[in-house]
Design an enzyme around this catalytic site. Structure first.
Site, PDB file in Angstrom:
ATOM      1  N   HIS A 117       0.834  -1.324  -0.138  1.00 36.73           N
ATOM      2  CA  HIS A 117      -0.089   0.230  -0.078  1.00 36.73           C
ATOM      3  C   HIS A 117       0.971   1.293   0.144  1.00 36.73           C
ATOM      4  CE1 HIS A 117      -2.922   2.873   1.847  1.00 36.73           C
ATOM      5  NE2 HIS A 117      -3.966   2.198   1.398  1.00 36.73           N
ATOM      6  N   ASP A 194       3.660  -4.354   7.599  1.00 38.60           N
ATOM      7  CA  ASP A 194       2.724  -3.741   7.650  1.00 38.60           C
ATOM      8  C   ASP A 194       1.598  -4.880   7.941  1.00 38.60           C
ATOM      9  OD1 ASP A 194       0.284  -2.592   7.004  1.00 38.60           O
ATOM     10  OD2 ASP A 194       0.825  -1.913   4.978  1.00 38.60           O
ATOM     11  N   GLN A 197      -3.768  -5.220   7.128  1.00 40.87           N
ATOM     12  CA  GLN A 197      -5.020  -6.128   6.398  1.00 40.87           C
ATOM     13  C   GLN A 197      -4.992  -7.512   7.127  1.00 40.87           C
ATOM     14  OE1 GLN A 197      -7.173  -5.043   4.455  1.00 40.87           O
ATOM     15  NE2 GLN A 197      -6.361  -3.169   3.836  1.00 40.87           N
ATOM     16  N   LYS A 220      -9.170  -0.552  10.879  1.00 40.92           N
ATOM     17  CA  LYS A 220      -9.367  -1.764   9.927  1.00 40.92           C
ATOM     18  C   LYS A 220      -9.838  -3.199  10.878  1.00 40.92           C
ATOM     19  CE  LYS A 220      -6.399  -0.003   6.432  1.00 40.92           C
ATOM     20  NZ  LYS A 220      -7.510   0.428   5.291  1.00 40.92           N
ATOM     21  N   CYS A 357      -4.666   2.290  -3.900  1.00 40.32           N
ATOM     22  CA  CYS A 357      -3.401   2.816  -3.355  1.00 40.32           C
ATOM     23  C   CYS A 357      -2.333   1.871  -3.561  1.00 40.32           C
ATOM     24  CB  CYS A 357      -3.453   3.257  -1.605  1.00 40.32           C
ATOM     25  SG  CYS A 357      -4.372   4.536  -1.607  1.00 40.32           S
TER      26      CYS A 357
END
Length: 402
Positions: A117, A194, A197, A220, A357
């Site tokens: 992203h 990261d 998600q 999220k 993104c």
């Protein structure tokens, strides 16, 4: 179809009874326990934390630090290794500006992947440009998976950081981040993960992975917007200076920065959001993790079967057909992705469309954009049926004259 046992925990759906919300990778709805936590704080407990002697402030600070401990336990970290941020984006920028930039010279390189992203790509791109260093982008395979062979080729003795997502925000695939961690340690390269998600669907343990940094975004994972988390391995904390300077990060009259994670939390902090994040984590810990995993797996299989029925309209799913998370993206050879999303909106179906993104991946795949559906634990099989019925009607209309 079997009734969803968690849906009633989310009052959003009672207020929006006709809406099919399939945009959970962008942001999730909030369970009542999180909403109650926010309301209770602003109704009965609101006070600034730190540097106050009165009881209400001390109680707010205690709750804030309890929230930090809840986050730390959730990630397998120490309490002092947890930094509260406004977002995953801010967290990535902190690491780039305060850890990587001070080490980076024109002879060094930073490795990222095409799956990132922009929040985990642009900070590294910017500091590499400033230092005239090389930014190396690891390719993805035709199936949309991370190319580990290319990763190993791109990491060398001059690599100082590898920044890698744990899961794609549009393909529903997980990266082999534990194997990535092993490769990084072999080359003594610091690893930034990261997890934005991933954490709503799967637990992650920073000690087991042995990463140096990890960040996530609360909104999220059923928590409020405006709160993120940065995990910083303890050994790195001392050598990092704050990105923002201001109140609450110095001690004494010599203006020395405090030596704990608080030095990255300048200014008045959003205590309510911290407590909301802790409540969201407790909610996820209280429900049966195996039941949620089974539900999401079954939803994935059901969505896959639905896409087979619309292939005749030129619909093509992106990436590996074995989706590990309930995130699906598709294109249509005969219709534009924005038009598809707009027509689905007429059926009260919320989906995401565009480049998401993720321009690096889209560029490698040779596409401009797509339509994405992303499901949460509260979504149902009936909603999947509604989606595919609406999608077929939309595609019939859009492809009628093609």
């Amino acid at each position: 179809m079997m009734k969803n046992k968690w849906r009633n925990d989310f009052p959003f759906f009672a207020g929006n009874p006709g809406l099919v919300y399939f945009d959970n990778s962008a942001t999730t709805q909030k369970p009542q326990i999180v909403i109650d936590t926010l309301c209770r704080f602003y109704t009965d407990e609101n006070a600034p934390i730190s540097r106050s002697a009165y009881t209400l402030s001390r109680k707010a600070e205690q709750k804030s630090e309890t929230a930090r401990q809840i986050v730390a336990t959730f990630l397998g970290a120490k309490k002092g290794e947890i930094v509260f941020t406004k977002s995953a984006t801010e967290a990535a920028n902190i690491v780039a500006a305060t850890y990587a930039a001070r080490r980076l010279t024109s002879r060094h390189n930073i490795v990222v992947t095409a799956l990132e992203h922009n929040s985990n790509f642009l900070p590294w791109r910017q500091i590499c440009a400033g230092a005239r260093a090389e930014l190396r982008v690891v390719k993805i395979t035709q199936e949309g998976c991370l190319d580990l062979e290319d990763l190993e080729q791109k990491i060398d003795d001059q690599t100082i950081i590898a920044a890698v997502t744990c899961a794609s925000n549009f393909l529903g695939s997980k990266t082999e981040y534990e194997r990535v961690a092993e490769i990084c340690k072999q080359h003594r390269v610091s690893l930034v993960l990261d997890a934005a998600q991933l954490v709503a669907h799967q637990r992650i343990d920073v000690r087991h992975i042995n990463c140096d940094f990890l960040f996530l975004s609360g909104h999220k994972m059923y928590a409020p917007a405006g709160i993120g988390v940065l995990y910083v391995k303890e050994e790195h904390l001392v050598e990092m200076n704050p990105l923002l300077v201001g109140g609450g990060i110095v001690s004494g009259q010599d203006f020395c920065f405090v030596e704990n994670s608080a030095k990255f939390e300048a200014g008045t902090q959003d205590v309510a959001a911290r407590l909301g994040l802790a409540s969201a984590i407790q909610y996820l810990q209280q429900i049966n993790e195996n039941e949620v995993a089974e539900h999401e797996h079954n939803l994935c299989s059901y969505v896959h079967s639905g896409f087979q029925h619309v292939e005749k309209y030129g619909v093509k799913m992106l990436g590996n057909q074995v989706v590990e998370l309930p995130i699906f993206s598709f294109i249509c050879e005969k219709a534009h992705f924005f038009d598809i999303a707009a027509l689905l909106n007429h059926f009260q179906i919320a989906v995401r469309s565009g480049s998401l993104c993720a321009q690096n991946a889209f560029s490698q795949m040779g596409i401009e954009g797509c339509v994405r559906i992303s499901l949460g634990l509260y979504n149902t099989f009936d909603e999947v049926d509604i989606f595919f019925n609406a999608l077929e009607l939309s595609l019939r209309k859009l492809t009628a004259f093609s």
